[in-house]
Design a protein around this motif. Structure first.
Motif, PDB file in Angstrom:
ATOM      1  N   PRO A  49       0.806  -1.232   0.000  1.00 37.74           N
ATOM      2  CA  PRO A  49       0.000   0.000   0.000  1.00 37.74           C
ATOM      3  C   PRO A  49       0.838   1.280   0.000  1.00 37.74           C
ATOM      4  O   PRO A  49       0.292   2.371   0.015  1.00 37.74           O
ATOM      5  N   ALA A  50       2.146   1.160  -0.004  1.00 36.80           N
ATOM      6  CA  ALA A  50       3.019   2.337   0.013  1.00 36.80           C
ATOM      7  C   ALA A  50       2.931   3.088  -1.320  1.00 36.80           C
ATOM      8  O   ALA A  50       2.413   2.567  -2.311  1.00 36.80           O
ATOM      9  N   PRO A  51       3.428   4.339  -1.367  1.00 33.24           N
ATOM     10  CA  PRO A  51       3.391   5.113  -2.618  1.00 33.24           C
ATOM     11  C   PRO A  51       4.073   4.387  -3.776  1.00 33.24           C
ATOM     12  O   PRO A  51       5.060   3.666  -3.588  1.00 33.24           O
ATOM     13  N   VAL A  52       3.524   4.586  -4.969  1.00 33.61           N
ATOM     14  CA  VAL A  52       4.034   3.954  -6.183  1.00 33.61           C
ATOM     15  C   VAL A  52       4.300   5.032  -7.226  1.00 33.61           C
ATOM     16  O   VAL A  52       3.467   5.910  -7.443  1.00 33.61           O
ATOM     17  N   LEU A  53       5.446   4.976  -7.870  1.00 34.57           N
ATOM     18  CA  LEU A  53       5.721   5.855  -9.007  1.00 34.57           C
ATOM     19  C   LEU A  53       5.287   5.116 -10.264  1.00 34.57           C
ATOM     20  O   LEU A  53       5.833   4.062 -10.594  1.00 34.57           O
ATOM     21  N   GLY A  93      15.087   8.808 -15.771  1.00 32.43           N
ATOM     22  CA  GLY A  93      16.135   8.755 -14.757  1.00 32.43           C
ATOM     23  C   GLY A  93      15.904   9.759 -13.645  1.00 32.43           C
ATOM     24  O   GLY A  93      16.091   9.453 -12.458  1.00 32.43           O
ATOM     25  N   THR A  94      15.470  10.963 -14.014  1.00 30.56           N
ATOM     26  CA  THR A  94      15.205  11.997 -13.014  1.00 30.56           C
ATOM     27  C   THR A  94      14.089  11.581 -12.070  1.00 30.56           C
ATOM     28  O   THR A  94      14.180  11.771 -10.847  1.00 30.56           O
ATOM     29  N   LEU A  95      13.023  11.007 -12.614  1.00 27.40           N
ATOM     30  CA  LEU A  95      11.897  10.593 -11.773  1.00 27.40           C
ATOM     31  C   LEU A  95      12.272   9.423 -10.867  1.00 27.40           C
ATOM     32  O   LEU A  95      11.830   9.354  -9.717  1.00 27.40           O
ATOM     33  N   LEU A  96      13.080   8.514 -11.369  1.00 26.15           N
ATOM     34  CA  LEU A  96      13.536   7.410 -10.523  1.00 26.15           C
ATOM     35  C   LEU A  96      14.385   7.941  -9.368  1.00 26.15           C
ATOM     36  O   LEU A  96      14.248   7.501  -8.219  1.00 26.15           O
TER      37      LEU A  96
END
Length: 200
Positions: free
Chosen positions: A120-124, A136-139
């Motif tokens: 249930p934790a945040p997911v990108l 790469g920046t978002l990761l």
């Protein structure tokens, strides 16, 4: 402290078959079939050595390296990773950057987890994001925020191509990866999205 570069030449030389294997990892098809990807640069190599990532091979180029930090040398020794040297011209064919620094490693691809394993934790969620630099920046941002789960939606760039790995600056070594469309996430999620066509 650092190790004299001249000592690197005493390492075993990279073989022709190894060169062919590594250059093949520039292509997604080969990364998938061989289960490996490239880690390039001194900082990325150090981050990989400090992580739990499995490194199969490390290649160093005495002609490009100004000095080998003792921290890298000690970590390589402790983890018993095969290390080879090669000449400058050959290394440039192995590297993905125009001005390589002389550090390269072959890492084992992590598994793409099943949707049922999402917590249930945040997911990108990356939705059709094709630009490697933006990926790469978002990761990197997700890792900084402490978000561990990344879902690559259809149309998203290969997250393990060299440019994405460099842009992640070590984030790949901390994250868990999933590959599925958002309607298959398996539980209700609130979505926060950014649209380049939107207005502030």
């Amino acid at each position: 402290m650092s190790t004299p570069v001249r000592l690197l030449e005493s390492l075993p030389a990279l073989s022709g078959n190894q060169k062919k294997f590594i250059t093949g990892l520039h292509r997604k098809k080969n990364r998938l079939t061989r289960g490996c990807y490239l880690v390039e640069g001194q900082r990325l190599l150090l981050a990989a050595l400090k992580s739990r990532v499995t490194l199969r091979t490390v290649v160093l180029c005495p002609g490009l390296i100004r000095h080998l930090p003792d921290e890298i040398r000690l970590l390589l020794s402790r983890r018993s990773i095969p290390v080879f040297h090669t000449d400058e011209n050959t290394f440039r064919t192995l590297a993905d950057t125009e001005s390589p620094a002389g550090f390269l490693a072959v890492a084992t691809l992590p598994p793409f987890h099943e949707v049922r394993d999402l917590s249930p934790a945040p997911v990108l969620y990356l939705d059709s994001l094709r630009d490697p630099g933006n990926c790469g920046t978002l990761l990197r941002t997700a890792a900084w925020l402490g978000w561990k789960q990344v879902v690559a939606g259809p149309g998203t760039a290969d997250l393990f191509q060299p440019k994405v790995v460099r842009g992640g600056m070590g984030a790949h070594f901390e994250l868990e990866f999933y590959q599925l469309p958002p309607d298959q996430l398996g539980r209700p999620y609130y979505f926060l999205a950014a649209d380049q066509r939107g207005e502030p």
